[in-house]
Design a protein around this motif. Sequence first.
Motif, mmCIF file in Angstrom:
data_model
loop_
_atom_site.group_PDB
_atom_site.id
_atom_site.type_symbol
_atom_site.label_atom_id
_atom_site.label_comp_id
_atom_site.label_asym_id
_atom_site.label_seq_id
_atom_site.Cartn_x
_atom_site.Cartn_y
_atom_site.Cartn_z
ATOM 1 N N ALA A 74 -12.120 -71.834 -20.948
ATOM 2 C CA ALA A 74 -12.493 -73.191 -21.350
ATOM 3 C C ALA A 74 -12.643 -74.106 -20.144
ATOM 4 O O ALA A 74 -13.513 -74.978 -20.109
ATOM 5 C CB ALA A 74 -11.452 -73.754 -22.311
ATOM 6 N N TYR A 88 -21.117 -69.171 -35.145
ATOM 7 C CA TYR A 88 -20.063 -69.325 -36.139
ATOM 8 C C TYR A 88 -20.711 -69.317 -37.522
ATOM 9 O O TYR A 88 -21.476 -70.229 -37.849
ATOM 10 C CB TYR A 88 -19.296 -70.626 -35.898
ATOM 11 C CG TYR A 88 -18.881 -70.793 -34.445
ATOM 12 C CD1 TYR A 88 -18.159 -69.790 -33.807
ATOM 13 C CD2 TYR A 88 -19.228 -71.916 -33.717
ATOM 14 C CE1 TYR A 88 -17.789 -69.919 -32.484
ATOM 15 C CE2 TYR A 88 -18.862 -72.048 -32.385
ATOM 16 C CZ TYR A 88 -18.139 -71.047 -31.774
ATOM 17 O OH TYR A 88 -17.783 -71.159 -30.466
ATOM 18 N N GLU B 189 -14.095 -65.284 -28.721
ATOM 19 C CA GLU B 189 -14.392 -65.490 -27.300
ATOM 20 C C GLU B 189 -15.334 -66.661 -27.107
ATOM 21 O O GLU B 189 -15.154 -67.483 -26.205
ATOM 22 C CB GLU B 189 -14.994 -64.211 -26.704
ATOM 23 C CG GLU B 189 -13.982 -63.093 -26.605
ATOM 24 C CD GLU B 189 -14.589 -61.768 -26.195
ATOM 25 O OE1 GLU B 189 -13.831 -60.841 -25.930
ATOM 26 O OE2 GLU B 189 -15.842 -61.660 -26.141
ATOM 27 N N ALA B 190 -16.346 -66.734 -27.985
ATOM 28 C CA ALA B 190 -17.289 -67.848 -27.885
ATOM 29 C C ALA B 190 -16.555 -69.170 -28.075
ATOM 30 O O ALA B 190 -16.801 -70.147 -27.358
ATOM 31 C CB ALA B 190 -18.389 -67.699 -28.934
ATOM 32 N N ALA B 191 -15.614 -69.195 -29.023
ATOM 33 C CA ALA B 191 -14.861 -70.426 -29.277
ATOM 34 C C ALA B 191 -13.975 -70.760 -28.078
ATOM 35 O O ALA B 191 -13.800 -71.933 -27.730
ATOM 36 C CB ALA B 191 -14.023 -70.273 -30.537
ATOM 37 N N ALA B 192 -13.422 -69.720 -27.440
ATOM 38 C CA ALA B 192 -12.583 -69.954 -26.262
ATOM 39 C C ALA B 192 -13.409 -70.583 -25.153
ATOM 40 O O ALA B 192 -12.980 -71.533 -24.487
ATOM 41 C CB ALA B 192 -11.969 -68.640 -25.787
ATOM 42 N N ILE B 193 -14.634 -70.054 -24.961
ATOM 43 C CA ILE B 193 -15.512 -70.621 -23.933
ATOM 44 C C ILE B 193 -15.929 -72.034 -24.336
ATOM 45 O O ILE B 193 -16.082 -72.907 -23.490
ATOM 46 C CB ILE B 193 -16.750 -69.707 -23.745
ATOM 47 C CG1 ILE B 193 -16.311 -68.407 -23.088
ATOM 48 C CG2 ILE B 193 -17.810 -70.393 -22.892
ATOM 49 C CD1 ILE B 193 -17.405 -67.396 -22.937
ATOM 50 N N ASP B 194 -16.066 -72.258 -25.634
ATOM 51 C CA ASP B 194 -16.425 -73.586 -26.132
ATOM 52 C C ASP B 194 -15.259 -74.570 -26.034
ATOM 53 O O ASP B 194 -15.334 -75.681 -26.555
ATOM 54 C CB ASP B 194 -16.901 -73.500 -27.590
ATOM 55 C CG ASP B 194 -18.427 -73.428 -27.678
ATOM 56 O OD1 ASP B 194 -19.072 -73.767 -26.673
ATOM 57 O OD2 ASP B 194 -18.956 -73.060 -28.734
ATOM 58 N N GLY B 195 -14.185 -74.134 -25.448
ATOM 59 C CA GLY B 195 -13.102 -75.071 -25.150
ATOM 60 C C GLY B 195 -12.094 -75.275 -26.255
ATOM 61 O O GLY B 195 -11.332 -76.234 -26.225
ATOM 62 N N ALA B 196 -12.066 -74.355 -27.249
ATOM 63 C CA ALA B 196 -11.083 -74.504 -28.318
ATOM 64 C C ALA B 196 -9.810 -73.748 -27.945
ATOM 65 O O ALA B 196 -9.869 -72.580 -27.591
ATOM 66 C CB ALA B 196 -11.642 -73.954 -29.627
#
Lengths: 344, 294
Positions: A74, A88, B189-196
């Motif tokens: 992040a 999503y 992983e996408a959410a982790a990269i998206d800063g969540a």
Amino acid sequence: MATVDLKDVRKTYPSGVEAVKGVSIAIHDKALCVLVGPSGCGKSTLLRMIAGLEAITDGAIAIEGKVVNAIGPAERDIAMVFQNYALYPHMSVYDNMAYGLRNRGTPRDEIDRRVRATAKTLELDHLLKRQPRELSGGQRQRVAMGRAIVRNPKVFLFDEPLSNLDAKLRGQMRVEIKNLQRALGVTSVYVTHDQLEAMTLADVLVVMNAGVVEQIGAPLDVYERPETTFVASFIGAPPMNLLPVAALPSSITSAAPAGAATLGFRPEDGTFSDHSEQSQLSLAAEVEGVEPVGAESFLYCRHADNRLILRASGRTTVEPGARLAVTIAPEKMHWFDGEGKRLS
Amino acid sequence: MTPRVVFPNKILPYLLVAPQLAITAIFFYWPASQALYQSMLREDPFGLKSSFVWFANFRKVLADPNYLNSLKVTAIFSVSTAAVAMSVALLLAVMADKVVRSRGLYRTLLIWPYAVAPAIAGMLWLFLFNPSIGSLAYLLRAAGIAWDPLLNGTQAMVLVVAAAAWKQISYNFLFFVAGLQAIPKTLIEAAAIDGAGETKRFWTIVFPLLAPTTFFLLVVNTVYAFFDTFGIIHAVTGGGPGKATETLVYKVYNDGFVNLILGDSAAQSVILMVIVIALTAVQFRYVERKVHYG
């Protein structure tokens, strides 16, 4: 200046498998670096390490000069486009794109402005309310791109983003990605196993094999001067012909540098004529198959026990079974030693 | 779509479904219709004759304060059991998903309680929390809590809810683990990269994607709490103290088989059937709308 520097990066899995065995690459600001190699060569692992999804066993990865080894994905300010898009499924296109901005506490109207602007450049503005399952493959790919672009990150990471598209769409998206990357001027790392994609997209081409870098360079330089037999056979379609020196007539091997074990030449660099014109400087080859693809034809031939491919422009009158005399200009010959390393 | 299969023989298809129809008729429709019929009968005290009284039993049952209490008890019991069983199972499943080493063993151990019979599970909890001999009851009292589920209705309720939930956790756990595994890793992983962060990822990505599983378990757990917990209540509290843990099912048993008021009991089971049908219908109609399949 978003540079990405890899210094002797290594990855060893708990099982003991060494996926990446010491890779050093320096990627300039705004450059599009393509990692290409066969599956299992460690290119995806390397990309995931840059993203922060995979721990780095040894070495250092720096973004903008700052080592990010211990920083989570992040905080690295990167965006990634996944092979399966990883949209999503329960969120609309709009929410998919806004998710990253919301997590970073961007004001609501700012999010709205940026999402709409990005959607417009990607021609997604009429799809914002749709759910991912209502989109075609190409549209999903665009949303995945949009999700990366909207955040305006320092680095884009692409993990085989086009491999789920059909051939025609893939060609289109390839051009679009290149144009977008140029226009936005964001440093990018792109992983693919498709050498055509690699050649056309890359500013810097990194050819990997079995966890190590075989060659780094501009795509055409790599094509014209492959450093190893692996690069020679991986880059270019069809690949470079590689013949063991032992199978060649002495008239040709006399030109070889000391220690040469393999002669390589590109299919388009072998000129051929009828068997009757066989001279001392030519190879005898028997045609086994002809593959016309329109603007050119490929001749699949055999010299002694070795196969080789020749390119003829346009239609060819050569039939399978024909015997040819193949001549290679000395400056088009590539010589490799016993370990597959280039001899200049 | 596969083409419709057409049988040339008119009787054969009926013969083929006959065994299934026979089983359903004998073991479901016949008893259900008997219950319906019996709910409109009134027996004399000696069981010598019965008279048809239409809906008198229903009127009597619905006006009975004990019945209304039992309705309230059931509502509290079912909601608590489903909530506890599902939230604990989800927590365990999320934790089990993170376990890297010997993950199979961990899961297997967590599934075991499901194999324990309800009455046995009830006895286990009874022994652990029995005010005079229970080891955990002793600890609770040592901690300054006046623990006595034999006298305190709330504590008795806590005990049966715990026992009922404990048994259902394994089942829910299994489904949640499967549900979690079905969520593609790249989304996380996408959410982790998206800063969540981890908590945010769970509530915005994982939990919504688990919704089909959660919904299914909600239906199953409600039905479980309504019907399958008889053994636990019978073993742990017997509906007491007073009528603090007397659920609808337990009252049906008590009135029908202990007190032999068959008409009332039958009327209650008919009402129970209607309640469960209605609950399930409501769940499918309203909750399912918010569920994203695939």
